[in-house]
Design a protein around this motif. Structure first.
Motif, short mmCIF file in Angstrom:
data_model
loop_
_atom_site.label_atom_id
_atom_site.label_comp_id
_atom_site.label_asym_id
_atom_site.label_seq_id
_atom_site.Cartn_x
_atom_site.Cartn_y
_atom_site.Cartn_z
N PRO A 307 0.78 -10.17 -8.58
CA PRO A 307 2.17 -10.39 -8.16
C PRO A 307 3.18 -10.18 -9.29
O PRO A 307 4.27 -9.63 -9.05
N ASP A 308 2.83 -10.59 -10.50
CA ASP A 308 3.75 -10.41 -11.63
C ASP A 308 3.88 -8.95 -12.03
O ASP A 308 4.93 -8.54 -12.55
N VAL A 309 2.85 -8.15 -11.82
CA VAL A 309 2.97 -6.72 -12.10
C VAL A 309 4.05 -6.10 -11.23
O VAL A 309 4.89 -5.32 -11.70
N PHE A 310 4.08 -6.45 -9.95
CA PHE A 310 5.13 -5.94 -9.07
C PHE A 310 6.50 -6.43 -9.52
O PHE A 310 7.49 -5.69 -9.46
N ARG A 311 6.58 -7.68 -9.99
CA ARG A 311 7.88 -8.23 -10.40
C ARG A 311 8.40 -7.58 -11.68
O ARG A 311 9.58 -7.71 -12.00
N CYS A 312 7.52 -6.86 -12.41
CA CYS A 312 7.95 -6.17 -13.62
C CYS A 312 8.65 -4.84 -13.32
O CYS A 312 9.28 -4.26 -14.20
N ALA A 313 8.52 -4.35 -12.10
CA ALA A 313 8.95 -2.98 -11.79
C ALA A 313 10.33 -2.94 -11.16
O ALA A 313 10.87 -3.95 -10.69
N ASP A 314 10.91 -1.73 -11.16
CA ASP A 314 12.19 -1.47 -10.48
C ASP A 314 12.00 -0.70 -9.19
O ASP A 314 12.84 -0.80 -8.28
N VAL A 315 10.93 0.09 -9.09
CA VAL A 315 10.67 0.89 -7.90
C VAL A 315 9.16 1.14 -7.83
O VAL A 315 8.49 1.26 -8.84
N PHE A 316 8.64 1.19 -6.61
CA PHE A 316 7.23 1.49 -6.40
C PHE A 316 7.10 2.94 -5.95
O PHE A 316 7.86 3.40 -5.09
N THR A 317 6.14 3.66 -6.51
CA THR A 317 5.93 5.07 -6.17
C THR A 317 4.48 5.27 -5.75
O THR A 317 3.56 4.70 -6.34
N ILE A 318 4.27 6.12 -4.74
CA ILE A 318 2.92 6.43 -4.29
C ILE A 318 2.90 7.87 -3.79
O ILE A 318 3.75 8.28 -3.01
N ALA A 319 1.91 8.63 -4.27
CA ALA A 319 1.83 10.06 -3.98
C ALA A 319 0.62 10.42 -3.13
O ALA A 319 0.40 11.60 -2.86
N GLY A 320 -0.17 9.43 -2.69
CA GLY A 320 -1.38 9.71 -1.91
C GLY A 320 -1.04 10.32 -0.56
O GLY A 320 -0.04 9.99 0.06
N THR A 321 -1.92 11.22 -0.10
CA THR A 321 -1.70 11.88 1.18
C THR A 321 -2.76 11.51 2.21
O THR A 321 -2.85 12.14 3.26
N ALA A 322 -3.57 10.49 1.92
CA ALA A 322 -4.63 10.07 2.86
C ALA A 322 -4.62 8.55 3.00
O ALA A 322 -5.66 7.90 2.94
N GLU A 323 -3.43 7.98 3.20
CA GLU A 323 -3.28 6.53 3.31
C GLU A 323 -3.18 6.14 4.78
O GLU A 323 -2.28 6.60 5.49
N LEU A 324 -4.08 5.27 5.23
CA LEU A 324 -4.00 4.78 6.61
C LEU A 324 -3.01 3.64 6.75
O LEU A 324 -2.55 3.35 7.85
N GLN A 325 -2.69 2.95 5.65
CA GLN A 325 -1.57 2.01 5.63
C GLN A 325 -1.01 1.85 4.23
O GLN A 325 0.16 2.02 4.00
N SER A 326 -1.83 1.54 3.26
CA SER A 326 -1.49 1.26 1.87
C SER A 326 -1.06 -0.19 1.69
O SER A 326 0.13 -0.56 1.81
N ILE A 327 -2.04 -1.02 1.42
CA ILE A 327 -1.80 -2.44 1.16
C ILE A 327 -0.92 -2.60 -0.07
O ILE A 327 -0.03 -3.46 -0.11
N ALA A 328 -1.14 -1.77 -1.10
CA ALA A 328 -0.35 -1.89 -2.32
C ALA A 328 1.14 -1.65 -2.04
O ALA A 328 2.01 -2.33 -2.61
N THR A 329 1.45 -0.71 -1.15
CA THR A 329 2.86 -0.47 -0.82
C THR A 329 3.45 -1.67 -0.09
O THR A 329 4.59 -2.08 -0.37
N LEU A 330 2.68 -2.28 0.81
CA LEU A 330 3.15 -3.50 1.48
C LEU A 330 3.38 -4.62 0.47
O LEU A 330 4.36 -5.37 0.58
N GLU A 331 2.48 -4.76 -0.50
CA GLU A 331 2.66 -5.80 -1.52
C GLU A 331 3.92 -5.54 -2.34
O GLU A 331 4.66 -6.48 -2.68
N ALA A 332 4.18 -4.27 -2.65
CA ALA A 332 5.41 -3.93 -3.38
C ALA A 332 6.65 -4.26 -2.56
O ALA A 332 7.64 -4.81 -3.08
N MET A 333 6.62 -3.95 -1.28
CA MET A 333 7.75 -4.24 -0.41
C MET A 333 7.99 -5.75 -0.31
O MET A 333 9.13 -6.22 -0.37
N ALA A 334 6.90 -6.51 -0.15
CA ALA A 334 7.05 -7.96 -0.10
C ALA A 334 7.60 -8.50 -1.40
O ALA A 334 8.27 -9.55 -1.42
#
Length: 419
Positions: A307-334
């Motif tokens: 959780p603190d890693v996400f709080r260190c950032a200003d924006v989340f980036t993801i370049a994968g093209t085979a994501e069925l949802q992406s839990i990490a992206t949801l965690e970043a959004m939360a």
């Protein structure tokens, strides 16, 4: 990885339905990947198991042993039945259960546990063997699909010309295993549509993997800037504008596009949290592009620190093209982060253009950099988009996903689910 995956429930769990003989509902979850494996399917399965247990179910998990030797143990109310295993070729952290003797073991396990339902998370070795045994014992099967052939092509080094044929064979095999389940789910509408497009004729219900909105949340709006500086210092992250990626550094994640985008954003750094087969190549690319001082490799991040890693950032980036949802992206959004993501597979479901971030066309790091610039150059834009990300994440509450799976189990037992 932490030894505890039990989600924090801000609201009291509902009383569990009763199983056979008036006991608690008993669920046997079968999976080919489970922590300490590091991937989205493993993490989801652990959260599901511990969330159900916290809500009153009797939960057992069947999966490969991380050490190779079989054993049974209990972790925070979840009983793990670990099968003898060997290393896999696909991922260094994933092991394969050894089939010899498993059929007899499953018959004994099902006869002894008498589960109300079986929930398979994969259609590989454990999933297909458990589904077959469950049908013999008259136990209803629920299946969740986390699989796309593209996620295995690179690790298995499938030659490019053979990939279309391998994909058709893989989808056919998946459909054959899932066809006998009473209820089939997958994380997103896009993932459900993909199964339908591949010829799967049964109904498929999208059920989000869910996110713990208590564990993942932004720093308070009135928190002083020094709080973020201290977090960054503790985690080894320089105190500058930060784009973040969390996930495996494997070929299908296309993290090289993130590194190339950094070359076009001179005042921004890229933080990569995770490990994988591409780390050395990414380090070499950062040096070749002259941005090694602005690409930070955190490696594996503990469950407690994430959780603190996400709080260190200003924006989340993801370049994968085979994501069925992406839990990490949801965690970043939360965690209140804007998102800039590849316009591919299920990622567009997590981005509302101009409201919580932007999409870019895969393979175009220059376009990615332009989208990132629109987000990071204005503090007000970042805050507005981050707040909308948090609002969007609230539609994926873990408690809602757990409750839906409980109902699915009940429908499967009663024979009222979709067929």
């Amino acid at each position: 990885m932490s030894t505890s995956f039990a989600p924090h429930s801000p609201t009291a769990p509902r009383a569990p339905e009763r199983g056979r003989g008036g006991r608690r509902v008993r669920v046997l979850i079968g999976t080919d990947t489970y922590p300490p494996d590091v991937n989205g399917a493993a993490y989801f399965t652990a959260r599901l198991a511990h969330g159900l247990a916290e809500r009153g179910a009797d939960v057992h998990v069947l999966g490969p042993s991380p050490t190779g030797r079989p054993y049974v143990s209990e972790q925070d109310g979840v009983v793990e039945h670990r099968l003898r295993s060997m290393p896999s070729l696909a991922h260094e952290s994933v092991r394969l259960a050894l089939p010899p003797g498993v059929r007899g073991h499953l018959n004994q396990l099902l006869g002894r546990l008498r589960p109300d339902t079986v929930h398979i998370q994969n259609h590989f070795l454990v999933g297909r063997m458990l589904a077959r045994a469950a049908r013999v014992h008259g136990v209803p099967v629920v299946a969740t699909n986390h699989f796309m052939p593209e996620n295995l092509f690179d690790p298995l080094r499938v030659p490019g010309p053979l990939r279309p044929y391998a994909a058709r064979l893989a989808w056919w095999d998946l459909g054959r295993v899932l066809a006998g389940a009473e209820h089939v789910t997958t994380p997103t509408p896009a993932a459900a549509g993909l199964l339908t497009d591949q010829g799967f004729a049964r109904p498929v219900e999208p059920v989000s993997c869910g996110i713990d909105l208590v564990r993942f949340q932004p720093l308070p709006a009135d928190a002083p800037a020094a709080d973020r500086r201290r977090l960054r210092e503790r985690l080894g992250v320089p105190d500058r504008r930060t784009m973040l990626f969390v996930g495996r550094l494997d070929e299908e994640k296309n993290a090289d596009e993130l590194v190339r985008a950094v070359t076009l954003l001179p005042d921004t750094q890229l933080v990569l949290a995770g490990h994988g087969a591409q780390r050395t190549r990414l380090e070499e690319l950062a040096r070749a592009e002259g941005v090694a001082d602005r690409v930070v490799f955190l490696g594996f991040v503990s469950h407690e620190d994430l959780p603190d890693v996400f709080r260190c950032a200003d924006v989340f980036t993801i370049a994968g093209t085979a994501e069925l949802q992406s839990i990490a992206t949801l965690e970043a959004m939360a965690s209140g982060l804007p998102v800039v993501a590849a316009d591919a597979m299920a990622l567009p479901h997590l981005v509302e253009e101009g409201r919580n971030g932007y999409l870019y066309r895969p393979g175009r790091p220059g376009e990615l950099a332009e989208r990132l610039r629109l987000v990071v150059e204005d503090e007000g834009t970042r805050r507005r988009m981050g707040a909308h990300s948090r609002l969007m994440a609230s539609r994926h509450r873990l408690e809602d996903s757990l409750e839906r799976f409980e109902r699915i189990y009940e429908e499967a037992v009663a024979g009222t689910g979709p067929r």
